[in-house]
Design an enzyme around this catalytic site. Structure first.
Site, PDB file in Angstrom:
ATOM      1  N   ASP A 146       0.206   6.126  -1.738  1.00  0.00           N
ATOM      2  CA  ASP A 146      -0.346   6.883  -1.280  1.00  0.00           C
ATOM      3  C   ASP A 146      -2.226   7.285  -1.237  1.00  0.00           C
ATOM      4  O   ASP A 146      -2.443   5.975  -1.648  1.00  0.00           O
ATOM      5  CB  ASP A 146      -0.060   7.858  -2.546  1.00  0.00           C
ATOM      6  CG  ASP A 146       1.495   8.350  -2.788  1.00  0.00           C
ATOM      7  OD1 ASP A 146       2.190   7.817  -2.239  1.00  0.00           O
ATOM      8  OD2 ASP A 146       1.264   8.825  -3.404  1.00  0.00           O
ATOM      9  N   LEU A 195       0.946  -0.965   0.110  1.00  0.00           N
ATOM     10  CA  LEU A 195      -0.202  -0.427  -0.276  1.00  0.00           C
ATOM     11  C   LEU A 195       1.291   1.271  -0.299  1.00  0.00           C
ATOM     12  O   LEU A 195       1.602   1.046   0.868  1.00  0.00           O
ATOM     13  CB  LEU A 195      -0.854  -0.053   1.307  1.00  0.00           C
ATOM     14  CG  LEU A 195      -1.712   1.403   1.520  1.00  0.00           C
ATOM     15  CD1 LEU A 195      -2.872   0.487   2.622  1.00  0.00           C
ATOM     16  CD2 LEU A 195      -0.936   2.442   2.460  1.00  0.00           C
ATOM     17  N   ASP A 230       0.280  13.323 -10.097  1.00  0.00           N
ATOM     18  CA  ASP A 230      -0.315  13.381  -8.849  1.00  0.00           C
ATOM     19  C   ASP A 230      -1.785  14.869  -8.550  1.00  0.00           C
ATOM     20  O   ASP A 230      -1.290  15.702  -7.947  1.00  0.00           O
ATOM     21  CB  ASP A 230      -0.321  13.644  -7.616  1.00  0.00           C
ATOM     22  CG  ASP A 230       1.388  12.849  -7.596  1.00  0.00           C
ATOM     23  OD1 ASP A 230       1.515  11.561  -8.196  1.00  0.00           O
ATOM     24  OD2 ASP A 230       2.435  12.797  -6.776  1.00  0.00           O
ATOM     25  N   GLN A 267      -2.866   3.823  -3.700  1.00  0.00           N
ATOM     26  CA  GLN A 267      -2.472   2.596  -4.399  1.00  0.00           C
ATOM     27  C   GLN A 267      -2.109   1.633  -3.427  1.00  0.00           C
ATOM     28  O   GLN A 267      -1.605   1.398  -2.896  1.00  0.00           O
ATOM     29  CB  GLN A 267      -1.521   4.179  -4.669  1.00  0.00           C
ATOM     30  CG  GLN A 267      -1.365   4.929  -6.143  1.00  0.00           C
ATOM     31  CD  GLN A 267       0.245   5.519  -6.262  1.00  0.00           C
ATOM     32  OE1 GLN A 267       0.927   5.659  -5.504  1.00  0.00           O
ATOM     33  NE2 GLN A 267       0.168   4.845  -7.648  1.00  0.00           N
ATOM     34  N   TYR A 281      -1.345   5.662 -10.958  1.00  0.00           N
ATOM     35  CA  TYR A 281      -0.643   6.245 -10.240  1.00  0.00           C
ATOM     36  C   TYR A 281      -1.353   7.307  -9.279  1.00  0.00           C
ATOM     37  O   TYR A 281      -3.025   7.877  -9.862  1.00  0.00           O
ATOM     38  CB  TYR A 281       0.408   7.504 -10.595  1.00  0.00           C
ATOM     39  CG  TYR A 281       1.769   6.382 -10.954  1.00  0.00           C
ATOM     40  CD1 TYR A 281       1.788   5.617 -11.153  1.00  0.00           C
ATOM     41  CD2 TYR A 281       2.722   7.434 -10.950  1.00  0.00           C
ATOM     42  CE1 TYR A 281       2.916   4.323 -11.178  1.00  0.00           C
ATOM     43  CE2 TYR A 281       4.228   6.581 -11.373  1.00  0.00           C
ATOM     44  CZ  TYR A 281       3.951   5.159 -11.608  1.00  0.00           C
ATOM     45  OH  TYR A 281       5.110   4.504 -11.798  1.00  0.00           O
ATOM     46  N   GLU A 292       5.710  15.755  -4.806  1.00  0.00           N
ATOM     47  CA  GLU A 292       5.086  14.721  -5.588  1.00  0.00           C
ATOM     48  C   GLU A 292       3.370  15.075  -4.172  1.00  0.00           C
ATOM     49  O   GLU A 292       3.910  16.418  -4.089  1.00  0.00           O
ATOM     50  CB  GLU A 292       5.256  13.711  -4.473  1.00  0.00           C
ATOM     51  CG  GLU A 292       6.449  13.411  -5.537  1.00  0.00           C
ATOM     52  CD  GLU A 292       6.510  11.577  -5.842  1.00  0.00           C
ATOM     53  OE1 GLU A 292       6.498  10.501  -6.629  1.00  0.00           O
ATOM     54  OE2 GLU A 292       6.581  10.956  -3.777  1.00  0.00           O
TER      55      GLU A 292
END
Length: 489
Positions: free
Chosen positions: A47, A45, A167, A63, A106, A221
């Site tokens: 984000d 696991l 992102d 994710q 993503y 990010e």
């Protein structure tokens, strides 16, 4: 086992059912499985994504690489909840099944458009020469499933930026839709870019977010933008920032800028970049608005490029408990979601003085609890609270009164995660009066002075490490302990 590229990009649809069922069973029986944190059924696991309130319930994704504790081809795993206390798992909602997301779904976010739930995410595509092309994609929730739009809303990186362009976090403001995207400039510095759309279909590049941090790491990010208590807030995760004393000690950082954003020029007037969490394992947070307007945050309790003891059992990482954000004294403050009090079960209390000679206050049992510590009187130079104590192990919390320095030391917490750096410290603005701890089988979340500072960490002690004890360097401290066994759902 050495994971080859082919193994990392093996898709769940290519795995025989018998093989995956075996992996599920092995994960279920693995050590250090959490009791009240969101964790993967198998694999890795990372984000949190798509956090949003829609038609009476919260949607949350993360994710997910299903086949092992490594970063491979990513899916979005879907959860829903009416109260963010108990969750219903729905499995993989987005799979890497188109040209545009062929090598991974993503990170991204969610928004309600025309009364339908839309998720916006980065599709990771690799060419035959392994060149990465990022696409910004949209999927819409129907009565049965998420349906992806046929074409990306943004194709590839904008001119002047590298393949690290991902992102998206989206929101609606004053008649337009906006998105912030984490990016890397051609000169290998990190930043955030802004896009705008009148209809959520056609998107145009507006500007780079202008801040005082023009050379602060090589990539930013997981950006997030919101307004809170009269302030504009930008969250992001800069990669490649060097440690500076007690700051920026993790492999990658997560923090925020607080100030005022000009929404025409996207120039932000702000204070210093401030870390959100001062522990070992916190990254990629995402926020949403609660039904009643509160700003809520959930983070990944882990870090990229970090090895954890659970890797040996083909699973890794979890999410933090939900936190409520406010702005107080010019800083973000994080408090545990108040609805989590529903999880409180049996309560135990202990009250008294801790002095030198390591006096044990109370023989608490159980590894999963919420612990409230009130410091009524403090005449010590430094005091210590040890959690998950056995003959060989303990997780040490200490507080230096003169320096207002609180330290989390996991050097004797059991098996270690990451490198040999085992201490994190933070200096408080006010004397320490209250500590709130959420202890699970393999994690600890610490809230100091009702969220003035927060420290999050994974720990991996043996099962017999259950005790709590206190001591002081000199002088005495009068404590009140309140411990709630946390109900598992």
């Amino acid at each position: 086992m050495e994971w080859t590229r082919e193994m990392r990009y093996r898709k769940l649809s290519d795995v025989p059912e018998e093989e995956y069922l075996k992996l599920l069973d092995e994960t279920d029986r693995a050590p250090w499985r959490q009791h009240f944190h969101i964790q993967p059924p198998t694999g890795l696991l990372n984000d949190p994504n798509g956090f949003v309130y829609y038609k009476g319930e919260y949607h949350l994704f993360y994710q997910w690489f299903p086949l092992g504790a490594v970063h491979g081809v990513k899916y979005w795993y879907h959860l829903t909840s009416h109260d963010l206390v108990t969750f219903k798992a729905h499995g993989a909602a987005l799979a890497p099944d188109t040209t545009f997301d062929s090598h991974g779904v993503y990170s991204g976010s969610a928004i309600v458009v025309d009364e339908q739930l839309h998720v916006v995410y980065t599709g990771n595509h690799r060419t035959a020469d392994w060149e990465r092309i990022p696409y910004q994609l949209v999927a819409v929730l129907t009565s049965q499933d998420f349906v992806k739009r046929e074409q990306p809303i943004i194709k590839g990186p904008h001119t002047g930026y590298t393949e690290h362009f991902r992102d998206p976090k989206v929101w609606f403001d004053n008649g337009s839709y906006f998105a912030v995207i984490g990016a890397q400039r051609l000169d290998q510095t990190g930043t955030i870019v802004v896009y705008r759309s009148p209809d959520f279909k056609d998107w145009e590049f507006v500007s780079e977010l202008k801040t005082d941090y023009t050379d602060f790491g090589y990539m930013w990010e997981c950006p997030d933008y919101f307004e809170l208590d009269g302030h504009d807030v930008i969250l992001f995760c800069p990669q490649g920032v060097e440690a500076d004393g007690e700051q920026y000690k993790n492999i990658h950082q997560s923090g925020y800028l607080l100030g005022t954003l000009d929404k025409e020029t996207f120039q932000m007037t702000h204070g210093d970049f401030i870390e959100l969490d001062h522990g070992f394992d916190f990254y990629a947070p995402q926020t949403t608005l609660a039904e009643d307007g509160r700003r809520l945050l959930i983070g990944w309790m882990g870090l990229p490029d970090t090895a954890y003891p659970t890797d040996a059992y083909n699973w890794a990482n979890c999410l933090t408990i939900p936190r409520e954000l406010t702005v107080e004294d010019g800083r973000l403050r994080q408090r545990p979601l108040k609805e989590w009090q529903k999880r409180r079960g049996t309560v135990e209390t202990a009250e008294g003085y801790a002095m030198k000679h390591n006096i044990k206050l109370h023989p608490y049992e159980g590894n999963c609890y919420e612990l409230l510590v009130d410091i009524i009187e403090n005449e010590s130079t430094e005091f210590y609270i040890e959690l998950r104590v056995s003959k060989k192990e303990s997780t040490l919390l200490s507080y230096n009164q003169r320096e207002r320095r609180f330290t989390l030391d996991r050097s004797e917490s059991g098996q270690l995660a990451g490198d040999e750096d085992t201490r994190r410290s933070v200096v408080l603005e006010h004397d320490l009066r209250h500590i709130q701890v959420f202890m699970d089988e393999s994690s600890i979340e610490i809230f100091l002075n009702h969220g003035e500072r927060v420290m999050t960490a994974r720990i991996f002690p043996a099962g017999d490490a259950r005790g709590i004890r206190t001591s002081t360097e000199s002088g005495q401290v009068y404590f009140k302990f309140t411990k709630y066994q946390l109900l598992q759902h």
